[in-house]
Every structure is written in C-alpha cells, then in structure tokens.
Design an enzyme around this catalytic site. Sequence first.
Site, PDB file in Angstrom:
ATOM      1  N   LYS A  73      56.174  55.336  56.892  1.00  0.00           N
ATOM      2  CA  LYS A  73      55.669  53.961  56.995  1.00  0.00           C
ATOM      3  C   LYS A  73      55.186  53.621  58.399  1.00  0.00           C
ATOM      4  O   LYS A  73      55.533  54.276  59.377  1.00  0.00           O
ATOM      5  CB  LYS A  73      56.719  52.975  56.478  1.00  0.00           C
TER       6      LYS A  73
ATOM      7  N   ARG B 134      64.051  56.953  49.294  1.00  0.00           N
ATOM      8  CA  ARG B 134      62.748  57.159  48.630  1.00  0.00           C
ATOM      9  C   ARG B 134      61.821  57.835  49.624  1.00  0.00           C
ATOM     10  O   ARG B 134      61.428  57.222  50.612  1.00  0.00           O
ATOM     11  CB  ARG B 134      62.187  55.801  48.190  1.00  0.00           C
TER      12      ARG B 134
HETATM   13  N1  HH2 Z   1      57.663  51.557  49.208  1.00  0.00           N
HETATM   14  C1  HH2 Z   1      56.467  51.804  48.650  1.00  0.00           C
HETATM   15  C2  HH2 Z   1      56.291  51.703  47.265  1.00  0.00           C
HETATM   16  N2  HH2 Z   1      57.319  51.397  46.456  1.00  0.00           N
HETATM   17  N3  HH2 Z   1      59.603  50.870  46.167  1.00  0.00           N
HETATM   18  C3  HH2 Z   1      60.806  50.628  46.701  1.00  0.00           C
HETATM   19  N4  HH2 Z   1      61.846  50.329  45.899  1.00  0.00           N
HETATM   20  N5  HH2 Z   1      61.024  50.684  48.054  1.00  0.00           N
HETATM   21  C4  HH2 Z   1      60.036  50.982  48.918  1.00  0.00           C
HETATM   22  O1  HH2 Z   1      60.285  50.989  50.155  1.00  0.00           O
HETATM   23  C5  HH2 Z   1      58.730  51.239  48.402  1.00  0.00           C
HETATM   24  C6  HH2 Z   1      58.548  51.167  46.991  1.00  0.00           C
HETATM   25  C7  HH2 Z   1      55.310  52.185  49.517  1.00  0.00           C
HETATM   26  O2  HH2 Z   1      55.173  53.556  49.644  1.00  0.00           O
HETATM   27  P1  HH2 Z   1      54.108  54.485  48.861  1.00  0.00           P
HETATM   28  O3  HH2 Z   1      54.404  54.483  47.399  1.00  0.00           O
HETATM   29  O4  HH2 Z   1      54.064  55.824  49.457  1.00  0.00           O
HETATM   30  O5  HH2 Z   1      52.711  53.825  49.156  1.00  0.00           O
HETATM   31  P2  HH2 Z   1      51.718  52.950  48.283  1.00  0.00           P
HETATM   32  O6  HH2 Z   1      52.414  51.660  47.978  1.00  0.00           O
HETATM   33  O7  HH2 Z   1      50.508  52.791  49.171  1.00  0.00           O
HETATM   34  O8  HH2 Z   1      51.423  53.705  47.017  1.00  0.00           O
END
Ligand code: HH2
Length: 259
Positions: A206, A240
């Site tokens: 992040k 995660r």
């Molecule tokens: N972070 C992201 C997405 N979903 N869910 C939970 N419970 N906690 C988190 O910190 C969280 C989440 C963001 O990460 P990523 O899926 O890699 O990115 P994007 O939202 O751009 O797909």
Amino acid sequence: MAKLMGVVNVTPDSFSDGGLYLDPAAAIAHGQELLAAGADILDVGGESTRPGAEPVAETEELRRVVPVVEGLAGATISVDTSKVAVAAAAIDAGASVVNDVTALRGDPEMAALCAERGVSVILMHMRGEPRTMQQNPVYDDVVDEVRAFLVERIESALAAGVAEDRIWVDPGIGFGKTAEHNLELLRRLGELAELGRPLVIGTSRKSFIGQLDGSAARERLGGTIASTVFAAAAGADVLRVHDVAEVRQALTLADAVLG
Ligand code: HH2
C-alpha cells in the site's frame, strides 16, 4: 501463526497487479500458486477499491468473479465485494467468507444474505468511498474512531442475525487515511485486537509504504513484510497479502524467535 489471505484480483485496474489476472485461467492459476505458497484463504475480487477507482457494474463483476471462485472451489475463499448479487453467486460457487469493504453498508440486503447463508463476514472500516476517500481525511483519534465504527458495525451485523463467531474486523489500512493514520493504527493495533473478533489487516504494497521511501507499488515487499510481522506480533489473525511465500517465511521466522 496468523493466517494468510492471498489476494486474487480479477481486475484490469488494481493498484499493484491490475490486468495480470483478468483472464479467469490466469486468476485461477495465480490462486493455485498462492495456495501452494501457503495461503490459508484466497480473497477473490472483481472491483478495485484503490483511491479514485470507479465502481464496476454488477454484471461485469459477476463475470469476473464467479468462474474464478468456481475454479478454485475446495480452497477457503472469501469474495471481496460490496454487492449482494456477487456475494450470493460467489457463495453458490464455493466462497465461505464475504469481505465487504463497506462493512455491510453498501447494499441493504448484504447483512441478511450473510446471516441466511451462515458465511463469515469481514467488516472493514472505510472513511467515505474509494472515489474520494483520500481527499484530506481528518480524525481526532483515528484508533478510537475506527474502533467505535467497528463496534457499531458488529452490533448492526448481530442485529441482522449474523452469528458472533462469523464476524471478523479490519481497520481498513489506506481507506480514507493518511500515511500517519495508517502508522498509528499499526502502532496501536492491540486496541483493536481487544474487540475480541478475528482481526484482518491489509498493508500489502500500500501507498503509505511508498510515502516513506518513494517506492512504487511493486517495490514494497520489504515494507509489506515489516508491517505484516508487526501486525502479527500485535495480535492480527489474518494478513491479506499479495506475496504469500515471502510473508509466510517472514512470519515463520518471527514466530520462531518470539514463540
Ligand atoms: N485492501 C484492498 C482491497 N480489499 N479488504 C480488506 N478486508 N482489507 C484491506 O485492507 C483491503 C481489502 C486493496 O488492495 P488490492 O485488492 O490489492 O487493490 P485494489 O483495491 O486496487 O484491487
């Protein structure tokens, strides 16, 4: 040891791996790699929630997510969605956890669905919505406010009939927070572990890591490892992450030292 939730982003635009796994076969192969690397749970998502992201239509999100959940059936799968139709179809296809970044506020039917189907639910804190959430977020005390929000969302989920032992919580690192807010949440994670529900933390790649050293999203493995080790030591139950093998090795070492 904390459990590892491996990220499977079936999206063209996720902040660190957008477009890599949009093809269902590539997403399924990636999920299998993450399982082989030691993931306990796979988090399958078809909508990016990165700052500034535009919402995805329900039909498109279904088209992305369902074949991948079907292809990975047999593993423990969470579906990263705020839409009840996507959650329902993913549960039918084998998902047993709903990871809702709106903490059941996005879709009025979501709490009832989760209660009826008996799945686990991740209630995540987010200030605002992805499109605008990084526009000058302000808190008096970020940890107290996140904690109070999670208490209120736990009560709301219980009132909708979700069993207490199905509720997990997450402070939502990067969701409507400055880098300093994220660091404060990590510093005082123990205060959230006191809620008594499994604590999920997503620091992986992040931007608060990049704000410390200027690194790009794909260059944040060191910061991801350090933050996940801190989080696990402070009582996080589920981490995660995108880089399962590397984080698993770091946690194994931390566990061996700390006992
Ligand atoms: N972070 C992201 C997405 N979903 N869910 C939970 N419970 N906690 C988190 O910190 C969280 C989440 C963001 O990460 P990523 O899926 O890699 O990115 P994007 O939202 O751009 O797909």
